[in-house]
Design an enzyme around this catalytic site. Structure first.
Site, PDB file in Angstrom:
ATOM      1  N   ILE A  12       0.838  -1.194   0.000  1.00 21.42           N
ATOM      2  CA  ILE A  12       0.000   0.000   0.000  1.00 21.42           C
ATOM      3  C   ILE A  12       0.878   1.251   0.000  1.00 21.42           C
ATOM      4  O   ILE A  12       0.655   2.188  -0.770  1.00 21.42           O
ATOM      5  CB  ILE A  12      -0.941   0.007   1.231  1.00 21.42           C
ATOM      6  CG1 ILE A  12      -1.851  -1.240   1.239  1.00 21.42           C
ATOM      7  CG2 ILE A  12      -1.787   1.292   1.274  1.00 21.42           C
ATOM      8  CD1 ILE A  12      -2.791  -1.389   0.071  1.00 21.42           C
ATOM      9  N   GLY A 109      -5.825  -2.416   8.587  1.00 20.64           N
ATOM     10  CA  GLY A 109      -5.364  -3.494   9.461  1.00 20.64           C
ATOM     11  C   GLY A 109      -5.399  -3.103  10.925  1.00 20.64           C
ATOM     12  O   GLY A 109      -5.358  -3.959  11.813  1.00 20.64           O
ATOM     13  N   SER A 138     -10.374  -1.055   5.405  1.00 17.22           N
ATOM     14  CA  SER A 138      -9.718  -2.067   4.560  1.00 17.22           C
ATOM     15  C   SER A 138     -10.231  -1.999   3.123  1.00 17.22           C
ATOM     16  O   SER A 138     -11.243  -1.361   2.823  1.00 17.22           O
ATOM     17  CB  SER A 138      -9.988  -3.463   5.125  1.00 17.22           C
ATOM     18  OG  SER A 138     -11.322  -3.825   4.806  1.00 17.22           O
ATOM     19  N   CYS A 139      -9.541  -2.730   2.261  1.00 17.45           N
ATOM     20  CA  CYS A 139      -9.934  -2.763   0.844  1.00 17.45           C
ATOM     21  C   CYS A 139     -11.360  -3.290   0.685  1.00 17.45           C
ATOM     22  O   CYS A 139     -12.158  -2.740  -0.081  1.00 17.45           O
ATOM     23  CB  CYS A 139      -8.955  -3.633   0.073  1.00 17.45           C
ATOM     24  SG  CYS A 139      -8.609  -5.215   0.863  1.00 17.45           S
ATOM     25  N   ASN A 140     -11.717  -4.355   1.413  1.00 14.07           N
ATOM     26  CA  ASN A 140     -13.067  -4.916   1.298  1.00 14.07           C
ATOM     27  C   ASN A 140     -14.117  -3.946   1.823  1.00 14.07           C
ATOM     28  O   ASN A 140     -15.163  -3.743   1.210  1.00 14.07           O
ATOM     29  CB  ASN A 140     -13.155  -6.231   2.081  1.00 14.07           C
ATOM     30  CG  ASN A 140     -12.597  -7.397   1.295  1.00 14.07           C
ATOM     31  OD1 ASN A 140     -13.007  -7.635   0.155  1.00 14.07           O
ATOM     32  ND2 ASN A 140     -11.665  -8.125   1.880  1.00 14.07           N
ATOM     33  N   ARG A 167      -9.138 -12.931  -1.968  1.00 16.50           N
ATOM     34  CA  ARG A 167      -7.885 -13.447  -2.543  1.00 16.50           C
ATOM     35  C   ARG A 167      -7.016 -14.005  -1.403  1.00 16.50           C
ATOM     36  O   ARG A 167      -7.052 -13.501  -0.281  1.00 16.50           O
ATOM     37  CB  ARG A 167      -7.152 -12.353  -3.330  1.00 16.50           C
ATOM     38  CG  ARG A 167      -6.769 -11.109  -2.525  1.00 16.50           C
ATOM     39  CD  ARG A 167      -5.377 -11.233  -1.970  1.00 16.50           C
ATOM     40  NE  ARG A 167      -4.960 -10.062  -1.216  1.00 16.50           N
ATOM     41  CZ  ARG A 167      -5.001  -9.962   0.103  1.00 16.50           C
ATOM     42  NH1 ARG A 167      -5.512 -10.924   0.839  1.00 16.50           N
ATOM     43  NH2 ARG A 167      -4.559  -8.879   0.702  1.00 16.50           N
ATOM     44  N   HIS A 192     -16.081  -7.866   8.354  1.00 15.40           N
ATOM     45  CA  HIS A 192     -16.364  -6.815   7.362  1.00 15.40           C
ATOM     46  C   HIS A 192     -17.652  -6.041   7.663  1.00 15.40           C
ATOM     47  O   HIS A 192     -17.698  -4.818   7.483  1.00 15.40           O
ATOM     48  CB  HIS A 192     -16.455  -7.425   5.960  1.00 15.40           C
ATOM     49  CG  HIS A 192     -15.280  -8.303   5.634  1.00 15.40           C
ATOM     50  ND1 HIS A 192     -15.272  -9.665   5.889  1.00 15.40           N
ATOM     51  CD2 HIS A 192     -14.065  -8.001   5.129  1.00 15.40           C
ATOM     52  CE1 HIS A 192     -14.101 -10.171   5.525  1.00 15.40           C
ATOM     53  NE2 HIS A 192     -13.348  -9.187   5.068  1.00 15.40           N
ATOM     54  N   HIS A 218     -10.400  -9.437  -4.851  1.00 17.69           N
ATOM     55  CA  HIS A 218     -11.496 -10.029  -4.073  1.00 17.69           C
ATOM     56  C   HIS A 218     -12.777  -9.938  -4.919  1.00 17.69           C
ATOM     57  O   HIS A 218     -12.890  -9.076  -5.792  1.00 17.69           O
ATOM     58  CB  HIS A 218     -11.790  -9.225  -2.813  1.00 17.69           C
ATOM     59  CG  HIS A 218     -10.656  -9.041  -1.864  1.00 17.69           C
ATOM     60  ND1 HIS A 218     -10.040 -10.071  -1.208  1.00 17.69           N
ATOM     61  CD2 HIS A 218     -10.053  -7.911  -1.411  1.00 17.69           C
ATOM     62  CE1 HIS A 218      -9.103  -9.590  -0.397  1.00 17.69           C
ATOM     63  NE2 HIS A 218      -9.089  -8.276  -0.513  1.00 17.69           N
ATOM     64  N   GLN A 299      -7.489  -5.220  -4.290  1.00 13.59           N
ATOM     65  CA  GLN A 299      -7.116  -4.982  -2.892  1.00 13.59           C
ATOM     66  C   GLN A 299      -5.893  -4.084  -2.734  1.00 13.59           C
ATOM     67  O   GLN A 299      -5.749  -3.389  -1.740  1.00 13.59           O
ATOM     68  CB  GLN A 299      -6.877  -6.330  -2.178  1.00 13.59           C
ATOM     69  CG  GLN A 299      -5.589  -7.066  -2.525  1.00 13.59           C
ATOM     70  CD  GLN A 299      -5.671  -7.894  -3.802  1.00 13.59           C
ATOM     71  OE1 GLN A 299      -6.726  -7.976  -4.423  1.00 13.59           O
ATOM     72  NE2 GLN A 299      -4.566  -8.525  -4.191  1.00 13.59           N
TER      73      GLN A 299
HETATM   74  P1  NAD Z   1       3.222  -4.856   3.447  1.00  8.34           P
HETATM   75  O1  NAD Z   1       3.756  -5.944   4.292  1.00  8.34           O
HETATM   76  O2  NAD Z   1       3.187  -5.044   1.972  1.00  8.34           O
HETATM   77  O3  NAD Z   1       4.055  -3.522   3.714  1.00  8.34           O
HETATM   78  C1  NAD Z   1       4.362  -3.079   5.004  1.00  8.34           C
HETATM   79  C2  NAD Z   1       5.649  -2.268   4.951  1.00  8.34           C
HETATM   80  O4  NAD Z   1       5.948  -1.791   6.264  1.00  8.34           O
HETATM   81  C3  NAD Z   1       6.864  -3.099   4.505  1.00  8.34           C
HETATM   82  O5  NAD Z   1       7.593  -2.337   3.566  1.00  8.34           O
HETATM   83  C4  NAD Z   1       7.675  -3.301   5.792  1.00  8.34           C
HETATM   84  O6  NAD Z   1       9.080  -3.345   5.539  1.00  8.34           O
HETATM   85  C5  NAD Z   1       7.328  -2.044   6.566  1.00  8.34           C
HETATM   86  N1  NAD Z   1       7.427  -2.215   8.020  1.00  8.34           N
HETATM   87  C6  NAD Z   1       7.257  -3.333   8.752  1.00  8.34           C
HETATM   88  N2  NAD Z   1       7.414  -3.065  10.054  1.00  8.34           N
HETATM   89  C7  NAD Z   1       7.681  -1.731  10.145  1.00  8.34           C
HETATM   90  C8  NAD Z   1       7.936  -0.867  11.214  1.00  8.34           C
HETATM   91  N3  NAD Z   1       7.966  -1.285  12.489  1.00  8.34           N
HETATM   92  N4  NAD Z   1       8.146   0.438  10.935  1.00  8.34           N
HETATM   93  C9  NAD Z   1       8.137   0.901   9.668  1.00  8.34           C
HETATM   94  N5  NAD Z   1       7.917   0.109   8.615  1.00  8.34           N
HETATM   95  C10 NAD Z   1       7.683  -1.203   8.847  1.00  8.34           C
HETATM   96  O7  NAD Z   1       1.778  -4.509   4.035  1.00  8.34           O
HETATM   97  P2  NAD Z   1       0.532  -3.892   3.254  1.00  8.34           P
HETATM   98  O8  NAD Z   1      -0.162  -4.994   2.544  1.00  8.34           O
HETATM   99  O9  NAD Z   1       0.961  -2.709   2.474  1.00  8.34           O
HETATM  100  O10 NAD Z   1      -0.407  -3.496   4.463  1.00  8.34           O
HETATM  101  C11 NAD Z   1      -0.244  -2.284   5.175  1.00  8.34           C
HETATM  102  C12 NAD Z   1      -1.550  -1.914   5.821  1.00  8.34           C
HETATM  103  O11 NAD Z   1      -2.522  -1.725   4.788  1.00  8.34           O
HETATM  104  C13 NAD Z   1      -2.142  -2.957   6.768  1.00  8.34           C
HETATM  105  O12 NAD Z   1      -2.863  -2.289   7.782  1.00  8.34           O
HETATM  106  C14 NAD Z   1      -3.098  -3.709   5.881  1.00  8.34           C
HETATM  107  O13 NAD Z   1      -4.130  -4.343   6.596  1.00  8.34           O
HETATM  108  C15 NAD Z   1      -3.638  -2.577   5.025  1.00  8.34           C
HETATM  109  N6  NAD Z   1      -4.185  -2.985   3.732  1.00  8.34           N
HETATM  110  C16 NAD Z   1      -3.569  -3.927   2.961  1.00  8.34           C
HETATM  111  C17 NAD Z   1      -4.142  -4.279   1.748  1.00  8.34           C
HETATM  112  C18 NAD Z   1      -3.539  -5.328   0.870  1.00  8.34           C
HETATM  113  O14 NAD Z   1      -4.247  -5.985   0.149  1.00  8.34           O
HETATM  114  N7  NAD Z   1      -2.246  -5.512   0.869  1.00  8.34           N
HETATM  115  C19 NAD Z   1      -5.320  -3.671   1.324  1.00  8.34           C
HETATM  116  C20 NAD Z   1      -5.890  -2.659   2.101  1.00  8.34           C
HETATM  117  C21 NAD Z   1      -5.325  -2.332   3.322  1.00  8.34           C
END
Ligand code: NAD
Length: 336
Positions: A12, A109, A138-140, A167, A192, A218, A299
């Site tokens: 994201i 999240g 969230s995305c959903n 997914r 959700h 999704h 997503q």
């Molecule tokens: P991700 O794992 O792809 O990315 C997280 C990033 O944060 C990574 O680059 C990691 O190195 C970094 N990181 C980890 N610990 C850290 C810390 N202590 N300090 C700073 N950086 C740190 O995760 P994501 O999928 O991008 O998800 C991020 C948020 O977005 C979550 O809350 C998730 O629920 C939400 N989200 C994800 C999606 C999806 O489909 N991927 C969709 C909507 C929302």
């Protein structure tokens, strides 16, 4: 210019960083480097400043210089977007954002209580105005809110039953599954429905969910009991007029999530993203006041738009429609 810092340059975060860099009223101060990887090489190539989250040994070994540490990033920013994995956003709030009195935007999240408001721009932008802490859902949940809100405004909703076919993992993710199973969520309602109510509190919704072996998108199957009579043509018209919703057509051979993703690539979208919620024209059915429809959610990208609007809301930009239009235009969403 609104100065924005980005913490958590992952799935994201890297998209939000690019989106910030494209806004005329925003400046990306920089992103955090947490662990060295190819994404950091791309950030460097794009000219983004990289601020150290921990020690930067792996970065300097690979010729990536730090522009300072996370405290420096926060000092230079008016607002920070936290895109770290779930629960870390809350930790960062306690450790950095509260003591430094900096506005922060969290992701879905995190639990709702991390923020003053849970946010979907076209549903409740005004509630987020000038707030210190905003949670982009969230995305959903974003996908459900984008289509349920116009139905509620125009027809009134008695109740919603929705099933999320989720997914298994993001496309890059080699760790999660399932790879050969359908895994139901055995806790009802799935999270959700209650999450939708953090944005649309008067929508009576019950959700179920399952995970399936795909990484692309999704899919949601919705049954909505409306308060007024409707027909499929009217509902289609409403979705066509709704921002950040795209009506896709079997008639154009868009029959699956695979074809939506290919469509997004052919549109020339960055990373092949499809931030609009895709509703199938031929997937809409109405029986009396009962509406059935199917929608697909990319997503990785739908919430990027909300993050940009949340930045404007947090910093006092009052015109929701204008913000949505500016974001859409910069990211070529919905007819731009
Ligand atoms: P991700 O794992 O792809 O990315 C997280 C990033 O944060 C990574 O680059 C990691 O190195 C970094 N990181 C980890 N610990 C850290 C810390 N202590 N300090 C700073 N950086 C740190 O995760 P994501 O999928 O991008 O998800 C991020 C948020 O977005 C979550 O809350 C998730 O629920 C939400 N989200 C994800 C999606 C999806 O489909 N991927 C969709 C909507 C929302």
């Amino acid at each position: 210019m609104i100065k924005v810092g980005l913490i958590g340059y992952g799935t994201i975060g890297k998209r939000v960083a690019d989106a910030i860099a494209l806004q005329k009223d925003m400046e990306l101060v920089g992103v955090t480097g947490h662990s060295y990887n190819y994404k950091m090489e791309i950030a460097k190539k794009k000219g983004f400043k990289i601020f150290a989250m921990d020690d930067m040994e792996d970065f300097t070994k690979n010729d990536i210089k730090s522009a300072g540490d996370v405290n420096n990033l926060l000092e230079e920013s008016d607002v920070v977007i936290d895109c770290t994995p779930k629960k870390i956003g809350k930790e960062n709030k306690e450790k950095y954002y509260l003591p430094k009195k900096i506005k922060a935007i969290f992701q879905g999240g995190e639990k709702p209580d991390v923020a003053d408001v849970s946010f979907v721009a076209q549903c409740n932008y005004d509630k987020a105005l000038n707030k210190d802490f905003i949670r982009v859902v969230s995305c959903n949940t974003t996908g459900l809110c984008r289509t349920l809100h116009p139905l509620n405004v125009n027809y009134g909703i008695d109740s919603v039953h929705a099933t999320m076919v989720r997914r298994a993992a993001d496309p890059w993710d080699i760790y999660h599954g399932p790879i050969n199973a359908v895994v139901p969520v055995l806790e009802l309602p799935s999270h959700h429905g209650p999450d939708v109510q953090t944005v649309l509190p008067d929508v009576n919704i019950f959700t179920t969910a399952m995970s399936v072996p795909t990484t692309l998108m999704h899919m949601h199957s919705l049954i909505v009991d409306l308060k007024k009579d409707a027909n499929a043509e009217e509902i289609l018209d409403l979705f066509r007029k709704t921002t950040r919703v795209k009506v896709v057509r079997n008639a154009e051979k868009v029959r699956s999530t695979a074809e939506i993703m290919e469509f997004a690539k052919d549109l020339g979208r960055l990373r092949g993203d499809m931030p609009e919620i895709c509703v199938w024209e031929e997937g809409i059915g109405v029986k009396d006041k009962k509406l059935f429809y199917l929608q697909a959610i990319h997503q990785e990208s739908d919430v990027v738009l909300e993050n940009i609007d949340a930045i404007r809301a947090a910093t006092g930009f009052e015109d929701a429609e204008k913000s949505i239009e500016m974001t859409n235009k910069a990211l070529e969403v919905n007819g731009f």
